[in-house]
Design an enzyme around this catalytic site. Structure first.
Site, PDB file in Angstrom:
ATOM      1  CE  LYS A 263      -0.484   0.245  -7.254  1.00 40.46           C
ATOM      2  NZ  LYS A 263       0.120   0.605  -5.757  1.00 40.46           N
TER       3      LYS A 263
ATOM      4  CB  SER B  45      -2.385   3.708  -5.247  1.00 40.11           C
ATOM      5  OG  SER B  45      -1.171   2.740  -4.768  1.00 40.11           O
TER       6      SER B  45
ATOM      7  CB  SER C  32      -0.981   1.148  -1.951  1.00 37.55           C
ATOM      8  OG  SER C  32      -1.312   2.494  -1.971  1.00 37.55           O
TER       9      SER C  32
END
Ligand code: GLN
Length: 443
Positions: free
Chosen positions: A36, A111, A135
């Site tokens: 990420k 996210s 997330s």
């Protein structure tokens, strides 16, 4: 992916080949991973999917990245996310929208949407995500992969771009629980560079996977089967719970966690408050975007933040600054912290009786791109089942537990602090008895 790290991947693959010629290997040696884009990677852009950090190249690696590199992992890319990890659909990325591989008109969750999609679409064998209110787990549920948020303090946050420091945790997104255990073995452990990381022994998480569920007590908290929940989700999760019972677990359907309805409100005070403090550092001076077309220092800072941050990030900064300001602090921030204590105690009490709690990961199926983007409250509601877990600091995993209309449904298993092995064991037993996790989208 925000950045494809092809040259790095080739160099790391060569290094992995060298390692494999020796006996110095780990199960992750030579295995492709994506990270990420809020975890610092030395010499590789780390954007947080924000204009503010579009050109930021960190001079150091996050501890988790250093650990992966140390075992010869092959990093193939940095993944898209909601800007600064604020969101539940990856639509708040300032760069582009990520689509759900099961239905391209739908969101992948967020996210860590890019990380979940990369694993679901077999672009990487596993991914790292971060989870502040859901997330990792919510996109894992929406994309039908396995996603673990470890106990707060279990995995170092050093080099993770801070959103809400008392809630943020890094964890793996994988194809199944066995892979999750292998990755957690590498990530977990004390790090003197993160003052909140806990010097607690790290077991070998793969060792406990074979056992059945006899003797395990699982509670089903009523409050997580909320009003407005989609019937398909409830049906699938109830069926999955039935499966756990067949596998030998004792199920109690009468558990109550009465403060659950206040978790969302407390989260949306605490997380924005911490974000408003953490994001104060983006002033255009030391790194990141800088607005230079002015002679005035104050105007430069204002314009840097005006143009560098997207609407959702500004909304959080304003909410947090308001909640922390003189005269409002007691009414909002302090009260939210008190609610946090109540929620935490409630989990402690539940875990005196149960080894784990099981809930849906999300109240709905993956929603359409654009459906909730103009309604922040609806977007926030998609985390009702996941964010109490960050408030309590306990570990939880989301695993594939069914489909409705071709769309994935995730089941969340919550454990006591530092009992990752217990939730992995339950999740693994479930995956041995089902094959939802083996399905892959056709793209
Ligand atoms: N969706 C939640 C939020 O917007 C959680 C995000 C996260 O876990 N990083 O704050």
């Amino acid at each position: 992916m925000v950045t494809i790290t092809d040259e790095l991947a080739l160099a790391q693959a060569r290094k992995a080949d060298e390692l494999m010629a020796t006996s110095n290997t780990n199960p992750l040696t030579g295995i492709p991973v994506v990270i990420k884009d809020n975890m610092c990677t030395k010499g590789i852009p780390t954007t947080c999917s924000s204009r503010m950090l579009e050109n930021f190249v960190p001079p150091y690696d996050a501890t988790v990245v250093e650990k992966l590199n140390g075992c010869g992992a092959v990093v193939v890319g940095k993944t898209n996310m909601d800007e600064f990890a604020m969101g539940s659909s990856t639509e708040h990325s300032a760069l582009f929208t990520t689509h759900n591989p099961w239905d391209l008109s739908r969101v992948p969750g967020g996210s860590s949407g890019g990380s979940a999609v990369a694993v679901a679409a077999s672009e990487a064998i596993y991914a790292l995500g971060s989870d502040t209110g859901g997330s990792i787990r919510q996109p894992a549920g929406f994309c039908s992969v396995t996603g673990l948020k470890p106990t707060y303090g279990r995995v170092s946050r050093y080099g993770l771009v801070a959103f809400a420091s008392s809630l943020d945790q890094i964890g793996p997104l994988t194809q199944d629980v066995t892979d999750c255990a292998l990755v957690l073995n590498v990530l977990a452990g004390y790090d003197p560079r993160d003052s909140t990381s806990v010097p607690y022994p790290t077991p070998d998480y793969t060792q406990i996977l074979a056992a059945d569920l006899k003797g395990l007590r699982i509670g089903i908290p009523k409050e997580y089967f909320v009003e407005g929940m989609q019937a398909e989700v409830e049906i699938a999760i109830k069926a999955a719970i039935g499966k756990l019972e067949e596998l030998g677990a004792t199920i109690d359907y009468e558990v109550t966690l009465p403060h659950t309805p206040y978790a969302l409100a407390a989260y949306y005070i605490i997380a924005p408050s911490e974000a408003s403090a953490n994001l104060a550092r983006y002033d255009g001076v030391k790194y990141g975007f800088s607005y230079l077309e002015t002679g005035s220092m104050w105007e430069a800072m204002e314009k840097t933040r005006q143009y560098g941050f997207g609407a959702e990030v500004k909304r959080r900064i304003m909410l947090g600054t308001y909640a922390l300001s003189a005269g409002y602090y007691e009414a909002w921030y302090l009260k939210a912290q008190k609610v946090r204590t109540l929620i935490r105690r409630e989990f402690d009490q539940a875990f005196a009786k149960f080894d784990a709690l099981v809930t849906p990961t999300s109240p709905t199926l993956p929603f359409k791109i654009g459906e909730k983007i103009d309604d922040p409250l609806q977007m926030y509601l998609s985390d009702v089942c996941t964010l109490p877990i960050n408030i309590a600091g306990v570990p939880a995993i989301s695993i594939p537990a069914g489909f409705a209309d071709g769309l994935p449904i995730g089941m969340q298993i919550i454990g006591k602090p530092f009992s990752e092995e217990t939730i992995l064991k339950i999740a693994h037993a479930y995956q041995q008895a089902t094959d939802w996790h083996k399905r892959r989208p056709e793209i």
